[in-house]
Design a protein around this motif. Structure first.
Motif, short mmCIF file in Angstrom:
data_model
loop_
_atom_site.label_atom_id
_atom_site.label_comp_id
_atom_site.label_asym_id
_atom_site.label_seq_id
_atom_site.Cartn_x
_atom_site.Cartn_y
_atom_site.Cartn_z
N LEU A 104 0.82 -1.16 -0.02
CA LEU A 104 0.16 0.02 -0.02
C LEU A 104 0.80 1.20 -0.13
CD1 LEU A 104 -3.21 0.64 1.76
CD2 LEU A 104 -1.26 2.07 2.42
N VAL A 105 0.75 2.39 -0.81
CA VAL A 105 1.25 3.49 -0.90
C VAL A 105 0.18 4.71 -0.75
CG1 VAL A 105 3.23 2.78 -2.14
CG2 VAL A 105 1.10 3.71 -3.48
N ALA A 106 0.52 5.58 -0.18
CA ALA A 106 -0.23 6.82 0.16
C ALA A 106 0.12 8.05 -0.50
CB ALA A 106 -0.32 6.90 1.62
N LYS A 107 -0.93 8.84 -0.76
CA LYS A 107 -0.47 10.33 -1.15
C LYS A 107 0.44 10.93 -0.27
CE LYS A 107 -3.19 12.94 -3.92
NZ LYS A 107 -2.29 12.73 -5.10
N ASP A 116 0.24 -0.42 13.39
CA ASP A 116 -0.24 -0.82 14.68
C ASP A 116 -1.66 -0.81 14.93
OD1 ASP A 116 2.39 -1.48 15.49
OD2 ASP A 116 2.51 0.54 16.65
N GLN A 117 -2.37 0.36 14.33
CA GLN A 117 -3.76 0.50 14.44
C GLN A 117 -4.42 -0.51 13.45
OE1 GLN A 117 -4.36 4.70 13.03
NE2 GLN A 117 -3.72 5.32 15.30
N ILE A 118 -3.87 -0.81 12.28
CA ILE A 118 -4.53 -1.75 11.30
C ILE A 118 -4.47 -3.11 12.00
CG2 ILE A 118 -4.44 -2.66 8.89
CD1 ILE A 118 -3.38 0.16 8.19
N GLN A 119 -2.98 -3.48 12.20
CA GLN A 119 -3.02 -4.65 13.20
C GLN A 119 -3.83 -4.97 14.10
OE1 GLN A 119 -0.35 -7.07 11.93
NE2 GLN A 119 -1.68 -8.41 12.97
N ALA A 120 -4.43 -4.13 14.83
CA ALA A 120 -5.32 -4.28 15.69
C ALA A 120 -6.54 -4.91 15.56
CB ALA A 120 -5.49 -3.04 16.67
N ARG A 121 -7.04 -4.71 14.13
CA ARG A 121 -8.32 -5.15 13.67
C ARG A 121 -7.95 -6.30 12.85
NH1 ARG A 121 -12.39 -1.36 12.83
NH2 ARG A 121 -13.51 -3.53 12.14
N VAL A 131 7.06 -0.23 6.31
CA VAL A 131 8.45 -0.27 5.75
C VAL A 131 8.68 0.91 4.76
CG1 VAL A 131 10.18 -1.67 4.26
CG2 VAL A 131 8.55 -2.86 5.43
N GLY A 132 9.39 1.80 5.50
CA GLY A 132 9.72 2.96 4.84
C GLY A 132 8.25 3.61 4.53
N GLU A 133 8.05 4.20 3.33
CA GLU A 133 6.76 4.90 3.15
C GLU A 133 5.74 4.15 2.47
OE1 GLU A 133 5.71 7.76 4.21
OE2 GLU A 133 7.48 7.79 5.35
N THR A 134 5.71 2.62 2.90
CA THR A 134 4.84 1.68 2.44
C THR A 134 4.23 1.04 3.65
OG1 THR A 134 6.41 -0.17 2.00
CG2 THR A 134 5.69 1.18 -0.11
N LEU A 135 3.15 0.38 3.34
CA LEU A 135 2.43 -0.70 4.48
C LEU A 135 2.40 -1.97 3.54
CD1 LEU A 135 -0.65 1.02 6.17
CD2 LEU A 135 1.73 0.46 7.07
N GLY A 151 -11.87 1.91 4.69
CA GLY A 151 -12.23 2.92 5.48
C GLY A 151 -11.18 3.12 6.76
N LEU A 152 -10.88 1.85 7.31
CA LEU A 152 -9.97 1.69 8.44
C LEU A 152 -8.51 2.05 7.91
CD1 LEU A 152 -9.16 0.44 11.02
CD2 LEU A 152 -8.97 -1.74 10.04
N ILE A 153 -8.11 1.37 6.87
CA ILE A 153 -6.79 2.02 6.37
C ILE A 153 -6.65 3.38 6.05
CG2 ILE A 153 -5.24 1.73 4.13
CD1 ILE A 153 -6.49 -1.36 3.96
N ASP A 154 -7.60 3.90 5.30
CA ASP A 154 -7.51 5.36 5.21
C ASP A 154 -7.26 6.22 6.50
OD1 ASP A 154 -7.49 5.11 2.56
OD2 ASP A 154 -9.59 6.01 2.18
#
Length: 178
Positions: A104-107, A116-121, A131-135, A151-154
């Protein structure tokens, strides 16, 4: 001219049509060269004299003007993409189930606590690593029934983001090098 890749978010889904042949032609009309697309999900490789931020803005304007909707574009140079692809923390998943491993890459810069927030779900053995600027997210049972939603990811990431499976990540790198 810089070799770059653009990932478009949410095209050719939910009535948001973007015919790739038309899109390639429109992108070439920007003066960009060696324009190629991969599958119908908004993957574009090209050479342009501008930087990634300017390319993002031009692509978003092109889609809004010619196709009538907003679609975030996330652009990386060839070297940035190679660094992202090379950061895969799940080599076994990449080898065994590349379609179940997403990069996953983001703007914008990804929030430090996003993984950590995503892993919790996460459930069913799902793993998330920044890793760097990616998930990187590994869905051992596929993403279709996951509680890790866009939605959770964003919300966790803090900006629009899009992902590609490991097979597509590698194909795009090959196209950048081709």
């Amino acid at each position: 001219m810089k070799r770059m890749v653009a990932l478009l978010r949410a095209v050719n889904v939910g009535g948001r049509k973007l015919p790739m042949a038309d899109f390639r032609k429109q992108v070439a009309e920007l003066g960009w060269e060696n324009v190629a697309t991969y599958i119908q999900s908004g993957n574009l490789v090209f050479d342009a004299a501008c930087g990634p931020a300017e390319a993002e803005a031009k692509l978003e304007t092109l889609i809004r003007t010619h196709h009538g909707y907003e679609a975030p574009a996330i652009v990386r140079t060839r070297d940035q993409w190679a660094a992202c692809a090379g950061g895969n923390p799940f080599p076994d998943a990449a080898r065994d189930t590349p379609n179940f491993l997403l990069m996953l890459v983001a703007k914008q810069k990804i929030n430090a606590e996003a993984a950590d927030q995503i892993q919790a779900r996460a459930t069913a053995g799902e793993q998330v690593k920044k890793v760097g600027e990616t998930l990187w997210i590994h869905f051992p049972e596929g993403s279709g029934t996951s509680k890790i939603t866009p939605g959770l990811i964003d919300k966790a990431v803090g900006s629009p983001a899009t992902s590609r499976n490991h097979r597509t990540v590698c194909t795009l790198l090959d196209m950048l090098d081709g």
